[in-house]
Each structure stands twice: as structure tokens, then as C-alpha cells.
Design a protein around this motif. Structure first.
Motif, PDB file in Angstrom:
ATOM      1  N   UNK A 241       0.844  -1.195   0.000  1.00 24.41           N
ATOM      2  CA  UNK A 241       0.000   0.000   0.000  1.00 24.41           C
ATOM      3  C   UNK A 241       0.879   1.245   0.000  1.00 24.41           C
ATOM      4  N   UNK A 242       0.535   2.217  -0.793  1.00 18.83           N
ATOM      5  CA  UNK A 242       1.291   3.475  -0.854  1.00 18.83           C
ATOM      6  C   UNK A 242       0.969   4.329   0.364  1.00 18.83           C
ATOM      7  N   UNK A 243       2.013   4.743   1.080  1.00 19.61           N
ATOM      8  CA  UNK A 243       1.816   5.597   2.241  1.00 19.61           C
ATOM      9  C   UNK A 243       1.260   6.952   1.854  1.00 19.61           C
ATOM     10  N   UNK A 244       1.699   7.461   0.695  1.00 17.62           N
ATOM     11  CA  UNK A 244       1.214   8.773   0.266  1.00 17.62           C
ATOM     12  C   UNK A 244      -0.266   8.718  -0.072  1.00 17.62           C
ATOM     13  N   UNK A 245      -0.678   7.586  -0.703  1.00 16.43           N
ATOM     14  CA  UNK A 245      -2.101   7.436  -1.005  1.00 16.43           C
ATOM     15  C   UNK A 245      -2.916   7.285   0.278  1.00 16.43           C
TER      16      UNK A 245
ATOM     17  N   UNK B 156       8.150  10.571   4.915  1.00 15.76           N
ATOM     18  CA  UNK B 156       8.937  11.132   6.020  1.00 15.76           C
ATOM     19  C   UNK B 156       9.080  10.164   7.188  1.00 15.76           C
ATOM     20  N   UNK B 157       8.491   8.957   7.055  1.00 14.45           N
ATOM     21  CA  UNK B 157       8.609   7.956   8.118  1.00 14.45           C
ATOM     22  C   UNK B 157       7.513   8.049   9.157  1.00 14.45           C
ATOM     23  N   UNK B 158       6.497   8.857   8.919  1.00 16.91           N
ATOM     24  CA  UNK B 158       5.402   9.001   9.879  1.00 16.91           C
ATOM     25  C   UNK B 158       4.324   7.963   9.601  1.00 16.91           C
ATOM     26  N   UNK B 159       3.752   7.402  10.683  1.00 15.60           N
ATOM     27  CA  UNK B 159       2.670   6.430  10.531  1.00 15.60           C
ATOM     28  C   UNK B 159       1.423   7.167  10.044  1.00 15.60           C
ATOM     29  N   UNK B 160       0.913   6.786   8.821  1.00 24.19           N
ATOM     30  CA  UNK B 160      -0.279   7.453   8.268  1.00 24.19           C
ATOM     31  C   UNK B 160      -1.482   6.524   8.243  1.00 24.19           C
TER      32      UNK B 160
END
Length: 801
Positions: free
Chosen positions: A57-61, A162-166
């Protein structure tokens, strides 16, 4: 024959039962442990599936998901990706979660085809979910139940660039699936252990049959072993009988001397008022008894240490710890220890060291020291006249290694030829008719022999009965530095301990130090102890005063008392370090404290102190600390010179007669001053001319019934009186201190006036024979200081040490 057959049958049955029981126990424990491992394996499998899903899964998405983006391209892309996992992997549900506020989690995407959760619906909280929210994937340890059923879930975090949990991807596994997986794998494990159990029993039965036949033959050997064991047991019994005597002897000495201390203490208390000299005599007797107790305690400790070391050898737990060490330091310690023992028996003791031996070696210093000590102690114990000698040489091997050769020879009783073979056997002592009075366990050589073998060395003995023995030990050691030990004999002769009076170890006329202590008599002692070093010394009695002085003056080092009124030593240190333009902000600051518990040094060093000295402070430790931190160019090493006589006011004997008339024993006071009459005069003057201040503070506490402050002020009088030799006055003050600590106002009211009267008389006589030379003009003014019990804390060593 039938008897042997019956015996064989019993043995086989017994072995079979033992194997069966032990195998069942082993399998039971193993199955239990395996079940835990299987459970962990299943959980790891669940976690791998969750990690794989989150990784696709894309973190940005994921970061763009909101209630408004439901059905968007990003939403649909994540949905389609996770749908592939739903169709091909054995979990029940897969869905996405995010934390909308701390500790509260909501659904963002749910792939359930029947009754999916809507965006924003609350997700049931579990510890594993919270762990994933913090960025660490986790699996539920226990199942939970929600509206869709009962599940074990695995959670894996999704991160943005940036390594942040989204967000979090969660996969649910039904409880029934989890239990079926656990049961299936457990059954396989149990089956495997049953096969192992059957094979073990079969092998055990075969081995039992094979071992029964030689068993009968072994009986004859056992009879022989039994005879040897009985002989060894008799030797052990003799050893234990000797140990009983050896241990009881020092214990009896401790108990007996302790009883004498108690009696003399009672006698001193009874006559302290009526006969101060008798009280002083009782205290001197107590000092003798306590030294005897100390000696007996050391003897007992040596016996116990030998027995403990031997038990380690027997258990095979004796090991070596290799580390760098300085050979010259080790030999110096060994020399000093052995010299006193040899002198006590009237023996000569010499040390000869090859100057080419490298000084810095690597090995187990403690065990090397033990080898030296055991050999030399043995030599001294079994030598009644003549000498004990130590010789040290080395033989170089390959690069970085030497063979250290230690030879100890004596003019003692020697060893009989027939006893040499048993010299290193355990529990053996020889020639008991002649050596029955020699103390010790008899294990020293056994331990030494084992240590030498453990180091890969060897020990040899040459002896002629009645003339002496030579023990030679050769042990390999690693070389840390090729710097030779040099002329060790000359250095040793310069530092042989004896009865010489104290001599300063260095001078530093160009050095400038600050000593901070709120007790003036401590400052007086410190300044006088260091006066022969020629150091320029400033003193301060308050933390705030020391901060001001350190800001204006560049000192080479500062000694800072920790416990002071208003501003303690730590606060003063921080202010000194924090003064940006302070002259002494970066100089070494040494903490002076009575806090000697484990961890205290580390605590003070973490506060920023450079080093640490515990009170009472020995003058040798004080000098050593100063040499350690003074700039090298300011330190001048001192070569012994003849002491100069000290001129006094009138004859010394006249002064001593006057002091004795009021219960002051100058001999006791001089002991605290290293027999330095000049220092003793200074202490007497400080004591006498500080009487007005101390009496004022003590009387004020008494008038206010402030027993806490009273106990501290009277403690000051007790300690300082003891230091000048006013033993009776010190004991009376000690009695009042104990009463104040106990809140015993009756005793205080009875004894207070007597103390004040005696204190006044003693100080008046001192003032009559000691002028007020060299004291600060303000010293006789009354200043009310907060109470302090850290008095008399700069103490010179006894007997010039």
C-alpha cells in the motif's frame, strides 16, 4: 549364577523404569515448550501476511484518505491492491485503520463483502493495535470479539515518505482457524516425540543388556575404589577436624577480645568523671583489643577464602580473567604485606627483581597475586629463624609473551623426601608433630598448583629437611609494553614502610588551591596538613563565598565540601561552571563528602565534579589527589630530608603539664597530628579561641530546647575535644549528643551545665599556654552558623600512614 541373573534382571528393569519416566518427563516438557514455539510461529505467519499487505500500500495514497475521498482513485487503488490479498490468502478480513485522535482508531477502508464498516466507524482497541499505531507491527495475544465475530488480528503500520505512521493495515483470522492450526501442528510434534520415546526405550533396553555383563567385573574394581575412597575420606575427616580448630581459634579470639572491649568500655564510662586518666587508659586498652580482633578477623577470612577457592576448584568453576596490570605495583604490595609478617617473626625478607622484566603485563592479576601470596605466606609460616627471599626473572618467548619465573626460598623446616610426592594433594598436612601450631588450612599449595596449571605454567620444589625449601613457579604472561621495570630494589628501599614520621610527598610553591568547608577547624587541619607542600591555600566557609572567589581568582584546583548551609557543594559547583567569565570555571573541582554508599561517586561525577574524596579524608589520599590534578610543571617531588625542630613558646613539657592538669592528654592529640607539634598548637589555639562561638550556639539551642541543633553543636565539641586529647570532655559531650538524639531532656538538663563549665575551664587553660597567633581576628566573634555535624573530617593517618 542365579543370583547374578536376578541382579541383572533387576538392573534392567530399574534402568527401563528410569528411562521410561525420564523420557515421559522430557517429552511432556518438550511438548509444552514446543506448543509455545508453535504458537509464536503461527503469530509470526499472521504478522508476515499483515506486513506484506501493508508493504503493497502506498503511504502517500493512504495519507490522503478521508471521508471526502471515499471512492476516489487513491481509495480504489488501495482497495484493489488489498482485494488481491483477500482472494489469495487464508485470513477472514482485511481493512485499513487510522488514528483520528490519541488512543482512538477508525475504519478508513473495509473489504468485507457482506457488511463492511463505514468510514469513521470505531475500531475495537487492543494493545497490538496501539503498538502498530506507534510504528511497530504486532499480533493480538488473546482473541477479541466485535460485531463481526471473534478474531486474532495482525496489525502492520503504513508510513509516508517522512517515516510518519499514516495508517494501519489489519488482517483478521478467526479463532477457530488459529486453534486448528495450533492443534494440527501440536499433534505432529506429539507424534514425533512418541516415536523418539519408543526408540529411546529400545536403545536403553539394549544398552542395559550390554552393560550388565561387565557389571559383575566392575564389582571387584569397586571394592578397590572403596578402599581408596575410605582412605581419602579419612584424610578429609582429619582435614575437617583441623579446620574446626583453625576456624574456632580466630572466632574465640574475636569473641574474647570483644568481651574485653565491652568491659573496658564500661570501666571508662564509670570513671570518666572521677578519673579521666583511668578512662584514657581504658580507651588505650580498647585500641589494643580491637587490633587483635582485626588480626583474628583477617586470619579467619584467609581460612574461609582458601576453602571457597578450593570448592571452586573441586566444582571446576575456577577460571581466569585476563586484563592489563602493572607488575611493579603488584610486587610492591606483596613486599609490604610480607615484610610486616616477616618482621613480626624476626625474619629477614629480601626481594630481587630482574630490571629487564617488562613492567606492564596482561594476565589474571588477582590469581598471580594469590600465587605470590600463598608461596610467601607458606615460607614465613614454616620459617622460625633466618630469612625468606623472593626472586623474579623472565624468559622471553615469541613476540608479546614472556615466561615469568617466581622463586621463593627460605631457611625453614624443609620437606621430607617421602612427603614431596603428596605436597600438592588435597587434605594433606605433613609433619604434624612439628607443625601442629602452624595456622592455616593446608590448602594453599593445592590452590597454587591448580592456578599455575590453569595458566599453563609449572611449579617445582627443591627442599632439604631441616634446612629450607625453594619453590619455583613459571607462568606465561602477555606483554602490554616493553618498558622494563628497572631498578626496583632501589625504589623499594626508598619506600620501605617503617616508623619514620610523616614527610610530604611533594611541594608545589607555585600552585594555588581553594578549600571550601563550613567547619573552620576542618579548614585549619587541612591547611596545616598541606603547609609543608608550600601550596598557596585560600579557604571559604560558604558556597556563595567560594563562587565569588572562584570567579575572581584562577585556582589550580578546588576542594568543595558537599554539605554546607544555604548553598551546598553541588549548587556551588554549577554556579562556578556556569560563570562564563569566571577565572576558575574550568579547573578541577573535587567533591568532599561523607556519602560513601555504592553509586555515590558516579552520582557526584555526573553532577560535574572532577573527582571524589570520602570523609574522613586521609592526608595521603589528599596529597595523592592534588598531585593527580595539579599541572605537572608545578609539582616538585620531595626527597626525604632531616626534620627541623619546632620552636615553642616556653618548654613543651611545661605546656603539656598544664594541659594534663585539665584532662588533656597531649600524646593522644599529637597522634592525630602525626606528632607535628606545630600543627597541634594550631589545633589547640583554634579549639580554645573558638569556644565563645560554640558555647553561644550550644547555649542558645539549649535555651530553646532545640535538641536537633543541640545534638549537632555538641557533636562538634565531642569530635574536636577528642582530636586535641580531651577524652573525658569528649565522652561527656558524646553522652549529651546521644541524649539529644534520643530526646532525653532530663539527661541534658542534668549534664549541660557540667559540660559548659568543663569546656570553659579546658579552653581557659589552653589560652593561658597557647597565644592567639595566626588566627583570623574575627575568629573570636560570635557567628551563628546553621548546625553541621561534619566535623574533624580531615584526619591524618595513624602512626604516620
Amino acid at each position: 549364577m542365579s543370583s547374578r541373573t536376578s541382579l541383572s534382571t533387576r538392573i534392567i528393569l530399574m534402568v527401563g523404569c528410569i528411562l521410561l519416566i525420564s523420557s515421559i518427563l522430557f517429552c511432556s516438557v518438550s511438548i509444552y515448550v514446543s506448543r509455545s514455539s508453535i504458537r509464536n510461529s503461527i503469530q509470526q505467519r499472521m504478522l508476515d501476511i499483515a506486513n506484506c499487505a501493508s508493504g503493497s500500500v502506498s503511504g502517500e495514497a493512504m495519507k490522503t484518505l478521508s471521508e471526502d475521498t471515499v471512492g476516489s482513485d487513491a481509495y480504489q487503488k488501495i482497495y484493489d491492491t488489498l482485494a488481491v490479498f483477500r482472494e489469495n490468502v487464508e485470513f477472514e478480513y482485511v481493512y485499513c485503520i487510522k488514528e483520528d485522535q490519541p488512543g482512538h482508531y477508525i475504519f478508513t477502508i473495509d473489504l468485507d463483502q457482506v457488511s463492511p464498516a463505514s468510514y469513521g466507524d470505531e475500531v475495537k482497541y487492543t494493545d497490538a493495535l496501539a503498538s502498530a499505531g506507534r510504528g511497530k507491527a504486532a499480533v493480538d495475544e488473546v482473541p477479541y470479539t466485535d460485531q463481526w465475530g471473534s478474531f486474532y488480528s495482525a496489525y502492520s503500520p503504513v508510513f509516508d515518505a517522512s517515516g510518519k505512521v499514516v495508517g494501519i493495515v489489519a488482517v483478521d483470522f478467526t479463532v477457530s482457524w488459529f486453534e486448528s492450526q495450533l492443534s494440527a501442528q501440536t499433534r505432529q510434534t506429539v507424534f514425533g516425540y512418541i516415536v523418539i520415546l519408543i526408540i529411546s526405550l529400545f536403545v536403553g533396553a539394549v544398552l542395559s543388556l550390554l552393560t550388565v555383563r561387565p557389571y559383575v567385573k566392575a564389582q571387584a574394581e569397586l571394592i578397590e575404589e572403596k578402599t581408596r575412597a575410605e582412605s581419602a575420606n579419612n584424610a578429609k575427616s582429619d582435614f575437617l577436624a583441623n579446620m574446626s580448630h583453625e576456624i574456632r581459634t580466630p572466632i574465640n579470639a574475636v569473641l574474647g577480645m570483644n568481651e574485653m572491649v565491652i568491659r573496658e568500655d564500661h570501666r571508662a564510662m564509670d570513671v570518666v568523671e572521677s578519673d579521666p586518666l583511668a578512662a584514657q587508659e581504658a580507651l588505650e586498652s580498647i585500641s589494643v583489643y580491637t587490633r587483635d580482633i582485626k588480626k583474628a578477623g583477617h586470619n579467619l577470612l584467609a581460612i574461609v577464602n582458601d576453602i571457597l577457592d578450593f570448592s571452586k576448584i573441586e566444582a571446576g568453576k575456577m577460571g581466569l580473567v585476563t586484563a592489563p596490570y602493572q607488575l611493579s605495583s603488584l610486587i610492591n604490595d606483596i613486599h609490604n604485606m610480607t615484610l610486616f609478617k616477616a618482621q613480626d617473626k624476626g625474619l629477614e625478607f629480601s626481594v630481587e627483581v630482574d630490571p629487564s622484566i617488562p613492567d606492564e603485563l596482561s594476565g589474571d592479576e588477582i590469581r598471580v597475586r594469590q600465587i605470590f601470596t600463598n608461596l610467601l605466606n607458606n615460607a614465613v609460616k614454616f620459617t622460625d629463624k633466618g630469612s625468606v627471599n623472593l626472586k623474579l626473572r623472565c624468559r622471553k618467548q615469541e613476540e608479546g609473551k614472556i615466561l615469568l619465573i617466581i622463586s621463593v626460598w627460605d631457611t625453614g623446616i624443609g620437606i621430607k623426601q617421602e612427603d614431596k610426592a603428596k605436597l600438592f594433594d588435597k587434605f594433606e598436612r605433613f609433619d604434624m608433630e612439628r607443625n601442629s601450631t602452624v595456622e592455616g588450612t593446608g590448602l594453599g599449595l593445592t590452590i597454587t598448583h591448580h592456578l599455575v596449571e590453569l595458566m599453563g605454567g609449572k611449579i617445582e620444589v627443591e627442599s632439604e629437611y631441616g634446612k629450607g625449601s625453594v619453590f619455583t613457579v613459571t607462568i606465561p604472561q602477555n606483554v602490554v609494553s616493553d618498558t622494563p621495570i628497572g631498578d626496583f630494589q632501589s625504589r623499594l628501599q626508598e619506600h620501605i614502610p617503617g616508623d619514620r614520621p610523616y614527610k610530604e610527598s611533594f611541594r608545589a610553591p607555585g600552585a594555588h588551591i581553594l578549600i571550601v568547608d563550613d567547619t573552620r577547624i576542618n579548614l585549619t587541619v587541612a591547611v596545616n596538613l598541606l603547609k609543608n607542600t608550600k601550596i598557596k591555600i585560600d579557604t571559604a566557609t560558604f558556597g556563595e563565598e567560594s563562587v565569588s572567589m572562584a570567579a575572581k581568582t584562577r585556582y589550580d584546583m578546588i576542594f568543595m565540601d558537599q554539605r554546607m548551609p544555604e548553598m551546598d557543594g553541588t549548587e556551588a559547583l554549577h554556579k562556578i561552571r556556569g560563570t562564563s567569565d569566571g577565572e576558575s570555571r574550568d579547573v578541577p573541582v573535587i567533591c568532599l563528602t561523607a556519602d560513601a554508599v555504592i553509586g555515590a561517586k558516579e552520582r557526584y561525577l555526573s553532577e560535574g565534579f572532577t573527582d571524589y574524596l570520602t570523609k574522613p579524608i586521609d592526608n595521603y589520599a589528599l596529597e595523592k589527589m592534588i598531585v593527580k590534578y595539579l599541572p605537572e610543571e608545578k609539582v616538585e617531588k620531595v626527597i626525604d630530608e632531616p626534620s627541623e625542630a619546632i620552636d615553642g613558646e616556653g618548654t613543651v613539657e611545661d605546656m603539656f603539664i598544664s594541659l594534663r592538669s585539665v584532662g588533656i592528654e597531649p600524646k593522644a592529640g599529637l597522634k592525630y597530628c602525626q606528632d607535628d607539634e606545630s600543627l597541634y598548637r594550631s589545633l589547640l589555639a583554634e579549639y580554645a579561641y573558638g569556644e565563645l562561638e560554640k558555647s553561644h550556639n550550644l547555649q542558645k539551642s539549649y535555651d530553646n530546647s532545640n535538641w536537633h541543633d543541640y545534638s549537632i553543636y555538641v557533636h562538634s565539641i565531642k569530635s574536636s575535644s577528642k582530636m586535641i586529647g580531651a577524652t573525658a570532655l569528649s565522652m561527656r559531650a558524646g553522652k549529651l549528643e546521644a541524649a539529644a538524639n534520643a530526646g532525653d531532656s532530663g539527661t541534658i538538663k542534668t549534664e549541660h551545665d557540667l559540660l559548659m563549665e568543663e569546656y570553659e575551664v579546658v579552653t581557659a587553660v589552653i589560652r593561658s599556654v597557647i597565644p592567639k597567633d595566626g588566627l583570623d581576628p574575627d575568629d573570636n566573634e560570635v557567628t551563628e552558623f546553621p548546625p553541621d555535624d561534619d566535623v574533624m573530617e580531615f584526619l591524618p593517618g595513624e602512626d604516620g600512614k
